[in-house]
Design an enzyme around this catalytic site. Sequence first.
Site, PDB file in Angstrom:
ATOM      1  N   LYS A   1       8.801   1.191   1.923  1.00  0.00           N
ATOM      2  CA  LYS A   1       8.424   0.357   0.783  1.00  0.00           C
ATOM      3  C   LYS A   1       9.420   0.484  -0.371  1.00  0.00           C
ATOM      4  O   LYS A   1       9.517  -0.403  -1.213  1.00  0.00           O
ATOM      5  CB  LYS A   1       7.004   0.679   0.339  1.00  0.00           C
ATOM      6  CG  LYS A   1       5.992   0.240   1.399  1.00  0.00           C
ATOM      7  CD  LYS A   1       4.570   0.197   0.904  1.00  0.00           C
ATOM      8  CE  LYS A   1       3.660  -0.517   1.889  1.00  0.00           C
ATOM      9  NZ  LYS A   1       3.523   0.181   3.175  1.00  0.00           N
TER      10      LYS A   1
HETATM   11  C1  LIG Z   1       3.151  -0.407   4.428  1.00  0.00           C
HETATM   12  C2  LIG Z   1       3.553   0.296   5.673  1.00  0.00           C
HETATM   13  C3  LIG Z   1       3.561  -0.349   6.935  1.00  0.00           C
HETATM   14  C4  LIG Z   1       3.074  -1.781   7.135  1.00  0.00           C
HETATM   15  O1  LIG Z   1       3.896  -2.744   6.561  1.00  0.00           O
HETATM   16  P1  LIG Z   1       3.321  -4.223   6.302  1.00  0.00           P
HETATM   17  O2  LIG Z   1       4.375  -4.917   5.549  1.00  0.00           O
HETATM   18  O3  LIG Z   1       2.058  -4.041   5.519  1.00  0.00           O
HETATM   19  O4  LIG Z   1       3.060  -4.822   7.635  1.00  0.00           O
HETATM   20  C5  LIG Z   1       3.999   0.370   8.035  1.00  0.00           C
HETATM   21  N1  LIG Z   1       4.391   1.666   7.930  1.00  0.00           N
HETATM   22  C6  LIG Z   1       4.391   2.310   6.748  1.00  0.00           C
HETATM   23  C7  LIG Z   1       4.811   3.732   6.711  1.00  0.00           C
HETATM   24  C8  LIG Z   1       3.977   1.664   5.583  1.00  0.00           C
HETATM   25  O5  LIG Z   1       3.970   2.322   4.410  1.00  0.00           O
END
Ligand SMILES: *Cc1c(COP(=O)(O)O)cnc(C)c1O
Length: 464
Positions: free
Chosen positions: A110
């Site tokens: 993120k």
């Molecule tokens: C947020 C997240 C996801 C999922 O991503 P999306 O964009 O919501 O599909 C997968 N793995 C981790 C570690 C995350 O923090």
Amino acid sequence: MRYQSTRGVDHSYTFTETVFEGLAPDGGLIVPETIPRLSGETIEAWSKLDYLSLALEIFKLFATDIPTEALRDIIKKSYSSFRHEEITPVVKVGDLYILELFHGPTFAFKDIALQFLGNLFEYLLSKTGKKINILGATSGDTGASAIYAVRGKQGIAIFILYPHQRVSPIQALMMTTVIEPNVHNIAIEGSFDDCQKIVKDLFMDLPLKRSYGLTAINSINFARILAQIVYYFYAYFKVSKIESKREVRFAVPTGNFGDIFAGYLAKRMLGRGIERLILATNENDILARFVNYGDYSVGQVIPTISPAMDIQVASNFERYLYYLFGEDTEKTALAMREFQEKKRLSFTKEDLISVKKDFLARSVTQEETLETIRDFYHKNGYMLDPHTAVGVKAGLTFKEEGIPLICLSTAHPAKFPETVSKAIGKDFPLPPEIEALKNKPQGFHILKANIEEVKTYLQKNALT
Ligand SMILES: *Cc1c(COP(=O)(O)O)cnc(C)c1O
């Protein structure tokens, strides 16, 4: 480039408006009016670029109301906080590739989108002298990434609600060790659902929202999607060169459909190049059921060892629906209304045929996740975090001779040490940056799960 709602075309937005708008007033999500299709020459030229230059070329197509020089500065600033010079390196492990997305400040993918969004906010606010107060609830990754994205920034304060003593110790430390006047860690005496409810209700308080410029930082912001397109191109160019292949597959651990939607846009922009996207879910399998059977119906949220994917209603799904319906905003609006009422959508055979041209999908159990972490470690000496392991398992399920497989790694294993240790049968050293958090002072405020208490805190501490 102009932007519009997935539910109607009466109003169009600039990129800047899109960044601040979040949801369109008609309840739809905001999408670009067209998806640029790249020429052969452009693709050839981009394939030689480093990560930052590639990001600039992609952002220039979408953020047309921001001067190139400013974009270049924002990109440079955003990714200088990463620990790896390639930003998102691709490593070959066994017979697949891992696209490591966890080299940012909070060891989670993120950061790639939120570091960019934080600097973009600061730049845009500096032009107008406006101020915003970001408000969000977190059960883990997003909160820490968002805090690191805006810490110390001009014109921005952030209020993150999380359930007191109910987030993992490392995730709590990542948030609470950021001590800055503009960062407010709020530990709520309640559950994550309580936190989310309070945030939702505060956003519904329109006078409050307006007077404090309350802003969400969730994954429906198109700027976040935009930042995530870059690494699909970057990895595609690298791997197709190494393997001398024109097509690759990506396996994507999916929750809110944000990351994989960025992959879908990259696929459309490239024309040919991404053969298909492999959508991987944990036991919360609504999206896998959609791809495999055309069944998009909400179930109970099951808590798993890949908690960032414990999601039933994927907030970005509507964007894909809009393209599946041939950019028909009326049909999209109708379907979303039906979904609101019945908590389910079903699809025609024709719909399903188009879906399957873009995606393969599989849901992975917790048992399989642990097994994958263990096997992958014993075979290759490489540790997968539980989210990445879900993607790897689904990727291997659909692995085909002659099509290179790239699995997105969305978190560093050290963010989930209990699960990973359990899988590999031993403890492992944490990175020094995470180890160091344990000795840092912490700052947070404990509040009751009560909207009035949070509102009062907000009014006292918000930037105005
Ligand atoms: C947020 C997240 C996801 C999922 O991503 P999306 O964009 O919501 O599909 C997968 N793995 C981790 C570690 C995350 O923090």
